[in-house]
Write a protein that holds these residues in place. Structure first.
Motif, PDB file in Angstrom:
ATOM      1  N   MET A 168       9.231  -6.143  10.572  1.00 27.18           N
ATOM      2  CA  MET A 168       9.947  -5.019  10.090  1.00 27.18           C
ATOM      3  C   MET A 168      10.011  -5.191   8.444  1.00 27.18           C
ATOM      4  O   MET A 168      10.206  -4.114   7.833  1.00 27.18           O
ATOM      5  CB  MET A 168      11.358  -4.838  10.582  1.00 27.18           C
ATOM      6  N   LYS A 169      10.014  -6.650   8.028  1.00 26.44           N
ATOM      7  CA  LYS A 169      10.230  -6.332   6.569  1.00 26.44           C
ATOM      8  C   LYS A 169       9.040  -5.969   5.716  1.00 26.44           C
ATOM      9  O   LYS A 169       9.089  -5.237   4.687  1.00 26.44           O
ATOM     10  CB  LYS A 169      10.277  -7.817   6.086  1.00 26.44           C
ATOM     11  N   ASP A 170       7.672  -6.315   6.301  1.00 31.31           N
ATOM     12  CA  ASP A 170       6.669  -5.690   5.912  1.00 31.31           C
ATOM     13  C   ASP A 170       6.531  -4.124   6.029  1.00 31.31           C
ATOM     14  O   ASP A 170       6.410  -3.520   5.027  1.00 31.31           O
ATOM     15  CB  ASP A 170       5.278  -6.389   6.637  1.00 31.31           C
ATOM     16  N   TYR A 171       6.912  -3.773   7.051  1.00 30.62           N
ATOM     17  CA  TYR A 171       7.196  -2.410   7.387  1.00 30.62           C
ATOM     18  C   TYR A 171       8.027  -1.599   6.377  1.00 30.62           C
ATOM     19  O   TYR A 171       7.512  -0.681   5.655  1.00 30.62           O
ATOM     20  CB  TYR A 171       7.315  -2.000   8.986  1.00 30.62           C
ATOM     21  N   PHE A 172       9.338  -2.044   6.663  1.00 30.63           N
ATOM     22  CA  PHE A 172       9.987  -1.287   5.540  1.00 30.63           C
ATOM     23  C   PHE A 172       9.938  -1.486   4.062  1.00 30.63           C
ATOM     24  O   PHE A 172      10.269  -0.904   3.167  1.00 30.63           O
ATOM     25  CB  PHE A 172      11.652  -1.816   5.861  1.00 30.63           C
ATOM     26  N   GLY A 173       9.395  -2.800   3.659  1.00 30.54           N
ATOM     27  CA  GLY A 173       8.779  -2.997   2.247  1.00 30.54           C
ATOM     28  C   GLY A 173       7.865  -2.001   1.870  1.00 30.54           C
ATOM     29  O   GLY A 173       7.945  -1.591   0.838  1.00 30.54           O
ATOM     30  N   ARG A 174       6.834  -1.573   2.575  1.00 29.62           N
ATOM     31  CA  ARG A 174       5.908  -0.363   2.449  1.00 29.62           C
ATOM     32  C   ARG A 174       6.610   0.995   2.301  1.00 29.62           C
ATOM     33  O   ARG A 174       6.365   1.595   1.413  1.00 29.62           O
ATOM     34  CB  ARG A 174       4.799  -0.361   3.389  1.00 29.62           C
ATOM     35  N   PHE A 175       7.580   1.238   3.090  1.00 27.69           N
ATOM     36  CA  PHE A 175       8.355   2.581   2.926  1.00 27.69           C
ATOM     37  C   PHE A 175       9.232   2.384   1.739  1.00 27.69           C
ATOM     38  O   PHE A 175       8.899   3.456   0.895  1.00 27.69           O
ATOM     39  CB  PHE A 175       9.268   2.598   4.319  1.00 27.69           C
ATOM     40  N   ALA A 176       9.802   1.394   1.502  1.00 25.66           N
ATOM     41  CA  ALA A 176      10.596   1.373   0.129  1.00 25.66           C
ATOM     42  C   ALA A 176       9.669   1.544  -0.848  1.00 25.66           C
ATOM     43  O   ALA A 176       9.882   2.160  -1.995  1.00 25.66           O
ATOM     44  CB  ALA A 176      11.455   0.213   0.216  1.00 25.66           C
ATOM     45  N   ASN A 177       8.646   0.929  -0.890  1.00 27.43           N
ATOM     46  CA  ASN A 177       7.561   0.896  -2.024  1.00 27.43           C
ATOM     47  C   ASN A 177       7.039   2.460  -2.232  1.00 27.43           C
ATOM     48  O   ASN A 177       6.981   2.674  -3.472  1.00 27.43           O
ATOM     49  CB  ASN A 177       6.515  -0.015  -1.770  1.00 27.43           C
ATOM     50  N   ASP A 178       6.838   3.006  -1.072  1.00 25.97           N
ATOM     51  CA  ASP A 178       6.194   4.657  -1.407  1.00 25.97           C
ATOM     52  C   ASP A 178       7.438   5.363  -1.921  1.00 25.97           C
ATOM     53  O   ASP A 178       7.002   6.360  -2.527  1.00 25.97           O
ATOM     54  CB  ASP A 178       5.671   4.776  -0.023  1.00 25.97           C
ATOM     55  N   VAL A 179       8.512   5.086  -1.294  1.00 28.73           N
ATOM     56  CA  VAL A 179       9.937   5.971  -1.799  1.00 28.73           C
ATOM     57  C   VAL A 179      10.108   5.702  -3.251  1.00 28.73           C
ATOM     58  O   VAL A 179      10.050   6.821  -3.980  1.00 28.73           O
ATOM     59  CB  VAL A 179      11.162   5.672  -1.024  1.00 28.73           C
ATOM     60  N   ILE A 180       9.911   4.473  -3.741  1.00 25.00           N
ATOM     61  CA  ILE A 180      10.119   4.213  -5.193  1.00 25.00           C
ATOM     62  C   ILE A 180       8.878   4.910  -6.237  1.00 25.00           C
ATOM     63  O   ILE A 180       9.013   5.550  -6.977  1.00 25.00           O
ATOM     64  CB  ILE A 180      10.384   2.769  -5.521  1.00 25.00           C
ATOM     65  N   ALA A 181       7.929   4.858  -5.446  1.00 23.01           N
ATOM     66  CA  ALA A 181       6.556   5.271  -6.258  1.00 23.01           C
ATOM     67  C   ALA A 181       6.900   6.948  -6.523  1.00 23.01           C
ATOM     68  O   ALA A 181       6.548   7.330  -7.408  1.00 23.01           O
ATOM     69  CB  ALA A 181       5.343   4.990  -5.415  1.00 23.01           C
ATOM     70  N   SER A 182       7.047   7.533  -5.294  1.00 21.47           N
ATOM     71  CA  SER A 182       7.200   8.928  -5.164  1.00 21.47           C
ATOM     72  C   SER A 182       8.485   9.383  -6.109  1.00 21.47           C
ATOM     73  O   SER A 182       8.451  10.212  -6.978  1.00 21.47           O
ATOM     74  CB  SER A 182       7.214   9.614  -3.886  1.00 21.47           C
ATOM     75  N   ALA A 183       9.650   8.996  -5.433  1.00 19.45           N
ATOM     76  CA  ALA A 183      11.086   9.383  -5.987  1.00 19.45           C
ATOM     77  C   ALA A 183      11.334   9.143  -7.289  1.00 19.45           C
ATOM     78  O   ALA A 183      12.299   9.531  -8.230  1.00 19.45           O
ATOM     79  CB  ALA A 183      12.060   8.955  -4.961  1.00 19.45           C
TER      80      ALA A 183
END
Length: 518
Positions: free
Chosen positions: A178-193
Motif C-alpha cells: 500500500m505504501k507504493d500505491y498510496f505514494g503514487r496517488f499522493a504524487n499524482d494529487v500533488i502534481a495536479s492540485a
C-alpha cells in the motif's frame, strides 16, 4: 614522552566529556523532571538511532514513565525539549499565551536552503501572520470544492489501475504493497492540485515527477547522519554549508512552478489548482500591501509562492501516503468497521445513480469521518509538534502556583502520539473504535488530548484538503474492494516500526478482493 602523550590524551578526554555534558544542565537548574542524559545523545535511545526500536514507542513509554509530571524534559541530542503532558499547559502554549509561542523550531537546519525558510512553516512572527492571513482564503470550502474534481480524478485512476492489475493476474484477488500505491496517488494529487501538471504514476510508473519526488522524499542514512551532526555540532555543519537536500532535484520542482506561472500569465489560463490559488493570493496581497516601516513585513514574490508549493509537496507526499497506509491497515484488521463503512459507501453510490462522486456527497459520509478520526488518533501524521518561546513567561495555575518557567529560545514539544495513546485520555487506546467520535461520545474526550492537525492559530492550514484527499481515495477503494490481511501483513505495527520511520520493516501489504465479480 609516554607520560606527556598519556597526559594529553587524558586532558583531551576530559575536555571532550565536558563538551559532551555541558548542555545537560537546563532541566536540573529549572527543576524539571527528566531522565539521565548520555554524552552527546542526551535522552535519545541508542536502539532508536540504530533503527532497532521505534521512536514512537520510545515517546509513549517515556510519557507513561513521567506522566505524573505536568511538564518533563527530554534532551534531543544536545538540545533540551520541554515536553508538555498537562492539557492546561498545552492550551496556554497553543492558544491563550500564543503571543509568547508564535514560532516553530526550524523544520530544516539553517543551511543556506533559504527557500524553506520562506514557507508558511518556516516564517516567523509578523511575517508568518501576514502569510497565514493571505493563504487562509485559499483553503475555504468553496475553493476546495473547485479543486475536488482534480483530486477525485486521481482517485478514479487509482481504482482503474487496481481493476487492470486484477485482470492481468487472472485471480480473484491481488496482494498489494500500500505504501507504493498510496505514494503514487499522493504524487499524482500533488502534481495536479499543487504543481498544475497531469501525470498518471499508475500507468507511467517511472515518470520524471514521481521518480524525482520519490528520491527527494527518500530520507537516506546519510541524510540522517547529517541531521544528527547538525544536532551535535550545528556551528561546524553551518560553517561547512552542508545541505540536506539535492539542489538539482529541488531546482526541477522550481522550474515546474515558474514555467507554469509564466505560461498561465502569457495565455491567461485559469486552472482550479494550488498554483492558481496562490497566484490569486499573491495578487490580493500586493493590492492590499501598504508601506509600514515599523514592522517586519512578509513578502509574496514568485519565490515565496514557490516555497508554499514545496511545503505542500513535502508535507502532502509523505503525510498523505503514510496516513492512508495506516488507515487501510486498521480497516483490514477490523472487518466489522470496514463492513459498516462499505454500507455507507454503497448507500452513497445508490444516491449518486451513476454520477461521479461530488464534494457535497463526500461531506455527507459521517461514518467515514469517524473512521478517519480514529485512524488519526492511533497514527497521527505528526507524532509531536513544537513551539519556540519568543519571550520569557512564568505560568501559574488558578491557585497561583507556578506551573512552568519558559525562557526565550526554549523549545516546547507536545507529544501527540503519547496523548492519543494515553489510557487516561482514551480508554483501550490500542483498540480501533471509530464510535469514540460520535457526537454523543465526543464530550468524553478531554479537550487538547486529540490534536492530529496541531493546536491553535498555528495548526495545519491544509487539514481540510488532506481530509478531502483521504476520503476520496478511500471511497473508491472500499467501494470496489474488500481489504483483507495477507501472510505478509504486520501483526504488531508498533513493534515493527523502527527508528524514526513511519513504515514497518514488513511494509504495508494487504489483500484486495473485488466486491463485484463479472
Amino acid at each position: 614522552m609516554v607520560l606527556i602523550i598519556v597526559t594529553f590524551l587524558l586532558v583531551l578526554l576530559v575536555l571532550l566529556y565536558k563538551y559532551a555534558m555541558d548542555p545537560y544542565k537546563t532541566f536540573e537548574e529549572r527543576g524539571v523532571a527528566h531522565g539521565k542524559p548520555r554524552p552527546l545523545l542526551g535522552n535519545l535511545s541508542v536502539r532508536v538511532l540504530l533503527g532497532r526500536k521505534s521512536f514512537l514507542k520510545h515517546l509513549i513509554e517515556q510519557n507513561i514513565a513521567l506522566r505524573h509530571h505536568k511538564i518533563y524534559g527530554f534532551y534531543n541530542l544536545r538540545e533540551p525539549f520541554f515536553i508538555l503532558h498537562d492539557v492546561e499547559l498545552i492550551k496556554r502554549v497553543g492558544i491563550q499565551d500564543f503571543e509568547h509561542f508564535i514560532n516553530h523550531r526550524p523544520m530544516i537546519p539553517e543551511t543556506g536552503e533559504t527557500i524553506f525558510s520562506k514557507s508558511l512553516n518556516g516564517l516567523k512572527d509578523d511575517k508568518w501572520r501576514e502569510m497565514r492571513n493571505t493563504l487562509t482564503p485559499s483553503f475555504t470550502g468553496s475553493k476546495l470544492k473547485a479543486m475536488f474534481e482534480l483530486i477525485n480524478e486521481c482517485s478514479v485512476e487509482g481504482g482503474r489501475y487496481l481493476e487492470a492489475e486484477l485482470l492481468k493476474s487472472n485471480k480473484r484477488e491481488i496482494d498489494l504493497e500500500m505504501k507504493d500505491y498510496f505514494g503514487r496517488f499522493a504524487n499524482d494529487v500533488i502534481a495536479s492540485a499543487a504543481f498544475g501538471i497531469k501525470v498518471n504514476s499508475f500507468v507511467d510508473k517511472n515518470n520524471q515527477f514521481y521518480t524525482l519526488a520519490n528520491s527527494v522524499m527518500h530520507f537516506s542514512f546519510l541524510s540522517l547522519i547529517k541531521v544528527i551532526l547538525y544536532g551535535i555540532m550545528p556551528r561546524v555543519m553551518k560553517a561547512l554549508r552542508v545541505k540536506l537536500f539535492n539542489g538539482k532535484k529541488i531546482d526541477y520542482f522550481c522550474s515546474i512552478v515558474f514555467d507554469a506561472m509564466k505560461y498561465r500569465r502569457e495565455h491567461n489560463i485559469i486552472r482550479p489548482d494550488m498554483i492558481h490559488l496562490l497566484l490569486e493570493a499573491k495578487r490580493q496581497f500586493q493590492q492590499n500591501e501598504t508601506v509600514d516601516s515599523s514592522t517586519e513585513r512578509a513578502e509574496f514574490n514568485d519565490e515565496d509562492l514557490l516555497a508554499q508549493c514545496l511545503l505542500f509537496f513535502f508535507v502532502g507526499f509523505e503525510v498523505m501516503s503514510t496516513s492512508l497506509c495506516f488507515l487501510t491497515y486498521e480497516l483490514c484488521r477490523n472487518p466489522d468497521v470496514q463492513a459498516k463503512l462499505y454500507e455507507e459507501i454503497s448507500a452513497v453510490e445508490q444516491e449518486l445513480q451513476g454520477q461521479p462522486l461530488s464534494y457535497n456527497m463526500l461531506a455527507k459520509m459521517k461514518y467515514l469521518d469517524l473512521v478517519i478520526c480514529e485512524a488519526l488518533r492511533m497514527w497521527p501524521p505528526a507524532f509531536s509538534l513544537d513551539r519556540m518561546c519568543g519571550k520569557d513567561i512564568d505560568m501559574y495555575d488558578e491557585n497561583q502556583e507556578l506551573l512552568a518557567k519558559f525562557r526565550k529560545g526554549d523549545i516546547i514539544q507536545i507529544p501527540i502520539i503519547a496523548l492519543h495513546r494515553d489510557p487516561h485520555n482514551f480508554p483501550e487506546p490500542e483498540v480501533f473504535k471509530p464510535e469514540r467520535f460520535l457526537d454523543e461520545n465526543r464530550a468524553n474526550i478531554k479537550p487538547f488530548t486529540y490534536l492530529p492537525f496541531g493546536v491553535g492559530p498555528r495548526s495545519c492550514i491544509g487539514n481540510r484538503m488532506a481530509l478531502m484527499e483521504i476520503k476520496s481515495i478511500i471511497y473508491h477503494l472500499v467501494s470496489k474492494f474488500e481489504l483483507l490481511p495477507t501472510e505478509k501483513t504486520v501483526k504488531n505495527m508498533l513493534e515493527s516500526l523502527k527508528g524514526f520511520h513511519m513504515q514497518p520493516k514488513e511494509k504495508f501489504w494487504l489483500k484486495l478482493v473485488p466486491r463485484k465479480l463479472d
